[in-house]
Write a protein that holds these residues in place. Structure first.
Motif, PDB file in Angstrom:
ATOM      1  N   UNK A  15       5.799  -1.199  20.859  1.00  0.00           N
ATOM      2  CA  UNK A  15       5.264  -0.799  22.154  1.00  0.00           C
ATOM      3  C   UNK A  15       3.993  -1.563  22.537  1.00  0.00           C
ATOM      4  N   UNK A  16       3.508  -2.441  21.647  1.00  0.00           N
ATOM      5  CA  UNK A  16       2.246  -3.122  21.892  1.00  0.00           C
ATOM      6  C   UNK A  16       2.389  -4.627  21.984  1.00  0.00           C
ATOM      7  N   UNK A  17       1.264  -5.316  21.823  1.00  0.00           N
ATOM      8  CA  UNK A  17       1.208  -6.771  21.888  1.00  0.00           C
ATOM      9  C   UNK A  17       1.382  -7.336  20.481  1.00  0.00           C
ATOM     10  N   UNK A  18       2.572  -7.867  20.200  1.00  0.00           N
ATOM     11  CA  UNK A  18       2.875  -8.345  18.849  1.00  0.00           C
ATOM     12  C   UNK A  18       1.925  -9.448  18.404  1.00  0.00           C
ATOM     13  N   UNK A  19       1.466 -10.281  19.351  1.00  0.00           N
ATOM     14  CA  UNK A  19       0.571 -11.385  18.986  1.00  0.00           C
ATOM     15  C   UNK A  19      -0.736 -10.883  18.375  1.00  0.00           C
ATOM     16  N   UNK A  20      -1.265  -9.785  18.904  1.00  0.00           N
ATOM     17  CA  UNK A  20      -2.517  -9.252  18.369  1.00  0.00           C
ATOM     18  C   UNK A  20      -2.328  -8.747  16.942  1.00  0.00           C
ATOM     19  N   UNK A  21      -1.182  -8.119  16.684  1.00  0.00           N
ATOM     20  CA  UNK A  21      -0.891  -7.634  15.333  1.00  0.00           C
ATOM     21  C   UNK A  21      -0.615  -8.781  14.381  1.00  0.00           C
ATOM     22  N   UNK A  22      -0.316  -9.922  14.927  1.00  0.00           N
ATOM     23  CA  UNK A  22      -0.097 -11.128  14.129  1.00  0.00           C
ATOM     24  C   UNK A  22      -1.417 -11.847  13.857  1.00  0.00           C
ATOM     25  N   UNK A  23      -2.270 -11.943  14.879  1.00  0.00           N
ATOM     26  CA  UNK A  23      -3.458 -12.788  14.797  1.00  0.00           C
ATOM     27  C   UNK A  23      -4.554 -12.198  13.908  1.00  0.00           C
ATOM     28  N   UNK A  24      -5.020 -11.011  14.211  1.00  0.00           N
ATOM     29  CA  UNK A  24      -6.205 -10.485  13.525  1.00  0.00           C
ATOM     30  C   UNK A  24      -5.992 -10.210  12.032  1.00  0.00           C
ATOM     31  N   UNK A  25      -4.876  -9.599  11.612  1.00  0.00           N
ATOM     32  CA  UNK A  25      -4.675  -9.438  10.168  1.00  0.00           C
ATOM     33  C   UNK A  25      -4.627 -10.765   9.421  1.00  0.00           C
ATOM     34  N   UNK A  26      -3.958 -11.764  10.015  1.00  0.00           N
ATOM     35  CA  UNK A  26      -3.903 -13.074   9.372  1.00  0.00           C
ATOM     36  C   UNK A  26      -5.276 -13.721   9.299  1.00  0.00           C
ATOM     37  N   UNK A  27      -6.040 -13.633  10.368  1.00  0.00           N
ATOM     38  CA  UNK A  27      -7.366 -14.247  10.403  1.00  0.00           C
ATOM     39  C   UNK A  27      -8.265 -13.663   9.322  1.00  0.00           C
ATOM     40  N   UNK A  28      -8.308 -12.344   9.239  1.00  0.00           N
ATOM     41  CA  UNK A  28      -9.168 -11.679   8.249  1.00  0.00           C
ATOM     42  C   UNK A  28      -8.654 -11.932   6.834  1.00  0.00           C
ATOM     43  N   UNK A  29      -7.342 -11.778   6.648  1.00  0.00           N
ATOM     44  CA  UNK A  29      -6.774 -11.925   5.310  1.00  0.00           C
ATOM     45  C   UNK A  29      -6.979 -13.300   4.723  1.00  0.00           C
ATOM     46  N   UNK A  30      -6.825 -14.313   5.530  1.00  0.00           N
ATOM     47  CA  UNK A  30      -6.939 -15.677   5.006  1.00  0.00           C
ATOM     48  C   UNK A  30      -8.385 -16.054   4.698  1.00  0.00           C
ATOM     49  N   UNK A  31      -9.309 -15.428   5.378  1.00  0.00           N
ATOM     50  CA  UNK A  31     -10.716 -15.669   5.064  1.00  0.00           C
ATOM     51  C   UNK A  31     -11.129 -15.022   3.743  1.00  0.00           C
ATOM     52  N   UNK A  32     -10.408 -13.972   3.334  1.00  0.00           N
ATOM     53  CA  UNK A  32     -10.747 -13.253   2.098  1.00  0.00           C
ATOM     54  C   UNK A  32     -10.376 -14.025   0.832  1.00  0.00           C
ATOM     55  N   UNK A  33      -9.573 -15.083   0.982  1.00  0.00           N
ATOM     56  CA  UNK A  33      -9.054 -15.787  -0.191  1.00  0.00           C
ATOM     57  C   UNK A  33     -10.162 -16.426  -1.026  1.00  0.00           C
TER      58      UNK A  33
END
Length: 408
Positions: A80-98
């Motif tokens: 029901x929402x914007x799939x791109x936002x659910x794609x972008x922010x988790x990936x951005x944060x997760x990849x910085x944690x590496x």
């Protein structure tokens, strides 16, 4: 608005928007190759060399699955929402944690980083499945997804060697930083894709689907239910054996990172070849036929490790793992897309939930039993589970497979 002019690219006729989407995803795939190699092959060996226990390895192997336990919840929101936002922010944060294990290289930091990273990936996974149905038409999707992954596989072959040698010579710090940076670049590039008009979508529901509503979809769709049963058996067997492979490589065979890198090169070569072939198989025949070959490929590595358990077995098994992973990657999505048009995010979320359950239990079970049950016995059980998955997928379709009739 006038219809878009079609263009012929890669032997396929597509709109300009679809071609641009392919180029953006292709560019993103080039950068994500680094993070895939570092996390997929060297993260657990790095943790082992920093003192990780068998239980730590089990948790690290289970982390991708643990992260998907909440996938149905996220999928219902994504629908029901914007799939791109659910794609972008988790990936951005997760990849910085590496880079956290670089700052404090302790086993628990590797474990915590992996758990948080994959919890974030559990948010983006159903979003990615939903986005794929919005940027590529169904008749081209299998080949386009295969072509994108061919680029990744081609790059991962030399990367596996280079990163393995890099870690052997100067440790894992540099590769971890590079993985974080390229990971961030890749997700920024991917967000440039645009939705296209897809004619084969059904109208989405007007309210958010509950877990009961999602389970009802399985009850009403026998083919989908059979698919979930088959992938549960096969996936459990594969994940039961997965941590044992890396423990055997590092602790029993005492392989160097460069030796592991050679094995990974074979893995990526076969991954690339499978993407090339199976993208065409999915579009020409069916996702189910592709899935059969993928599950069958998963049954070979535990047999090789159990019967031989030497470096040659590691090399050959890596090739079959590459074939299985490639087909599982695009085959599962394509099969879900075909059986549940318009409900891809929700149904794929259920698929990920089941993966989360079996992927949490299986590696923790095998690593907890490693000192009380023989490796060969656990590898044998893993192979049997995978073969049961093969048989379940073919249930009722043996005649169709032999006669060449399309398997839906």
């Amino acid at each position: 608005m006038n219809a878009e002019t079609n263009v012929s690219k890669m032997g396929l006729l597509m709109s300009k928007t679809v071609w641009n989407n392919f180029r953006w995803e292709f560019a993103a795939a080039i950068f994500i190759s680094v993070i895939s190699v570092v996390l997929g092959q060297f993260f657990i060996p790095l943790a082992l060399r920093h003192g990780a226990s068998s239980l730590d390895v089990g948790i690290l192997t289970a982390a991708p699955a643990i992260g998907l336990l909440l996938a149905p919840f996220w999928a219902s929101m994504i629908e029901k929402g914007n799939a791109k936002l659910y794609m972008f922010y988790p990936n951005l944060i997760g990849r910085m944690l590496i880079i956290l294990p670089l700052i404090y290289p302790k086993p628990w930091v590797y474990v915590a980083t992996s758990l948080v990273f994959h919890l974030l990936m559990g948010i983006q996974a159903p979003a990615y499945a939903s986005i794929m149905t919005r940027i590529y038409p169904a008749e081209l999707r299998g080949r386009i997804m295969g072509n994108v992954r061919v680029a990744m596989g081609a790059l991962m072959i030399p990367l596996a060697y280079v990163i393995g040698r890099w870690i052997d010579s100067s440790g894992g710090g540099g590769p971890l930083i590079l993985a974080a940076v390229t990971g961030v670049i890749s997700i920024v590039l991917f967000t440039m894709v645009k939705e296209v008009a897809i004619d084969n979508h059904k109208v989405l529901p007007t309210k958010r689907a509950t877990l009961f509503d999602q389970l009802k979809l399985i009850k009403e769709n026998r083919k989908l239910a059979l698919f979930f049963v088959a992938t549960t058996f096969a996936g459990f067997g594969n994940l039961l054996a997965s941590p044992l492979y890396q423990i055997i490589q590092v602790q029993k065979l005492e392989l160097t990172n460069i030796q592991i890198g050679y094995a990974r090169m074979v893995y990526f070569f076969c991954l690339l070849a499978a993407y090339l072939i199976m993208g065409w198989v999915i579009d020409r025949y069916s996702p189910k036929r592709a899935m059969f070959f993928g599950i069958a490929a998963y049954a070979i590595p535990p047999i090789l490790y159990g019967l031989f358990g030497n470096y040659a077995a590691v090399i050959v098994a890596g090739g079959f793992q590459g074939i299985g992973d490639a087909i599982w990657d695009i085959g599962c999505m394509a099969y879900v897309f075909k059986l549940a048009p318009g409900r891809e995010a929700v149904v794929f979320g259920l698929h990920l939930l089941l993966f989360g359950i079996r992927g949490t239990i299986a590696p923790l079970l095998s690593t907890s039993l490693i000192h009380s049950v023989s490796l060969n016995l656990m590898l044998g059980v893993a192979a049997i589970c995978i073969l049961i998955g093969c048989l379940m997928l073919l249930r009722g379709d043996q005649t169709k497979l032999l006669t060449g009739t399309d398997l839906s």
